[in-house]
Design an enzyme around this catalytic site. Structure first.
Site, PDB file in Angstrom:
ATOM      1  N   SER A 191      -3.965   3.772   8.908  1.00 30.19           N
ATOM      2  CA  SER A 191      -4.619   2.796  10.107  1.00 30.19           C
ATOM      3  C   SER A 191      -5.521   1.600   9.637  1.00 30.19           C
ATOM      4  O   SER A 191      -5.120   0.974   8.571  1.00 30.19           O
ATOM      5  CB  SER A 191      -5.595   3.812  11.095  1.00 30.19           C
ATOM      6  N   LYS A 204      -4.109  -0.021  16.389  1.00 32.11           N
ATOM      7  CA  LYS A 204      -4.684   1.104  15.375  1.00 32.11           C
ATOM      8  C   LYS A 204      -5.524   2.114  16.075  1.00 32.11           C
ATOM      9  O   LYS A 204      -5.693   3.299  15.703  1.00 32.11           O
ATOM     10  CB  LYS A 204      -5.510   0.402  14.219  1.00 32.11           C
ATOM     11  N   ILE A 216       0.861  -1.183  -0.049  1.00 34.97           N
ATOM     12  CA  ILE A 216      -0.027  -0.073   0.117  1.00 34.97           C
ATOM     13  C   ILE A 216       0.784   1.117  -0.138  1.00 34.97           C
ATOM     14  O   ILE A 216       0.728   2.209  -0.824  1.00 34.97           O
ATOM     15  CB  ILE A 216      -0.891  -0.050   1.197  1.00 34.97           C
ATOM     16  N   LYS A 238       7.727  12.636  15.874  1.00 36.45           N
ATOM     17  CA  LYS A 238       8.737  13.481  16.752  1.00 36.45           C
ATOM     18  C   LYS A 238      10.106  13.821  15.751  1.00 36.45           C
ATOM     19  O   LYS A 238      10.689  14.897  16.036  1.00 36.45           O
ATOM     20  CB  LYS A 238       9.357  12.654  17.855  1.00 36.45           C
TER      21      LYS A 238
END
Ligand code: COA
Length: 315
Positions: A173, A191, A32, A140
């Site tokens: 997700s 998720k 994906i 981060k």
């Protein structure tokens, strides 16, 4: 293997809309995520993809670079999203070599099928670490660059900015935790955490112009996830249960990505874009035709076979 543009992105998008922009993508060699990256590269972006497997990541980067003449795609292997320092170094290297980070896809994920009695505490933790901690480490490591890009490419609801968009993150997700799914305790919890993280990023970083959204793919054909995890013995029946009547394509996830990163998605923030042909509305746990029909499979006492690890124990 080079993949034609028509297989990864619709022709409704204008060529060059992501010119001079850089996409940073974890899990970028997966089926994906590589399509999401390839679509962005077709539309003008350069990219940096990260993964644990060196050969797979580097060869996918070379392959994606064939999408557009002059495209630069950096493949950084041996980078584990669970390693905050390694992620920071990868982001620095991306900026050194490609000039910026304008878009991020937090796509690295871990998944396998296991009922709780085959799921050790460490197995559960491993998926939480990859999905939730890994996504946080991605945030981060890249947020300073995303903020800079958002500042440089501000949108105000008026005409398309001449420098395009920037400062956007998408988390990949799933939908299984909306209703719950057997054999997916670890992934459902992970998720849900990823979705919550995406919303928190929207709230705290939105005032700097950053957008943070989630794409939740449903059943997407030809992906590792479907091949390894779904194991449908009756594909036609599985597809019939989906309102769209079929599995989705990676192109449809890539199109959603382009929408959220483009000028068309300027005012979309903290949103979950479900791309599943309506499947989750018809989900739940009773999946006739699946090898793990509920609750028969759980009650049968059979373990999950054909997947790595996970010795069966009493709960
Ligand atoms: N069933 C049950 N437990 C499993 C398992 C399975 N199929 N596969 C791994 N585990 C357990 C291991 O036994 C170990 O637990 P233990 O220490 O109690 O024995 C724990 O999970 C960690 O396994 P390990 O192989 O050391 O982790 P890893 O970091 O090398 O791999 C995984 C991570 C397990 C998520 C692996 O499946 C992976 O690398 N996946 C990446 C690709 C992927 O899943 N992509 C998602 C596509 S949809």
């Amino acid at each position: 293997m080079p993949i034609p543009k028509s297989e990864v992105v619709s022709d409704v998008w204008r060529d060059g809309i992501f010119a001079n922009k850089v996409l940073f993508c974890t899990g970028g060699a997966g089926s994906i995520c590589s399509a999401q990256v390839r679509a962005m590269v077709y539309l003008g972006a350069n990219a940096c993809i990260l993964g644990r497997n060196v050969e797979k990541t580097e060869s996918m980067a070379r392959d994606i670079a064939t999408a557009r003449k002059g495209a630069k795609v950096l493949g950084l292997g041996a980078v584990d999203v669970r390693d905050a320092k390694a992620m920071e170094q990868a982001a620095e290297r991306c900026v050194q070599e490609l000039g910026s980070i304008d878009f991020v896809i937090a796509g690295a994920a871990g998944n396998f099928l296991a009922p709780m009695d085959q799921l050790s505490a460490n197995a559960f933790k491993t998926v939480i670490d990859i999905d939730v901690i890994g996504s946080y480490n991605t945030v981060k490591a890249t947020m300073p660059y995303l903020k800079r890009s958002a500042h440089q490419h501000q949108t105000n609801g008026g005409p398309t900015p001449t420098t395009g968009t920037g400062g956007r993150i998408i988390f990949v997700s799933a939908t299984i935790h909306y209703t719950g799914a057997p054999l997916q305790t670890h992934v459902s919890a992970a998720k849900a955490g990823v979705d919550a993280l995406a919303h928190a990023v929207c709230i705290e970083q939105g005032p700097w112009g950053v957008t943070s959204n989630v794409i939740a793919p449903g059943p997407i054909g030809g992906t590792e996830g479907m091949e390894r995890l779904a194991k449908h013995s009756d594909v036609a029946n599985s597809q019939k249960r989906i309102p769209a009547g079929r599995w989705g394509t990676v192109k449809e996830i890539a199109d959603a990505t382009v929408y959220l990163f483009s000028d068309a998605g300027n005012y979309v923030n903290g949103e979950i874009l479900v791309v599943d042909g309506g499947a989750w509305h018809r989900s739940g746990t009773n999946n006739p035709g699946s090898d793990w029909e509920y609750p028969d499979f759980l009650l049968s006492g059979r373990g999950v076979t054909g997947v790595k690890g996970g010795k069966k124990s009493k709960l």
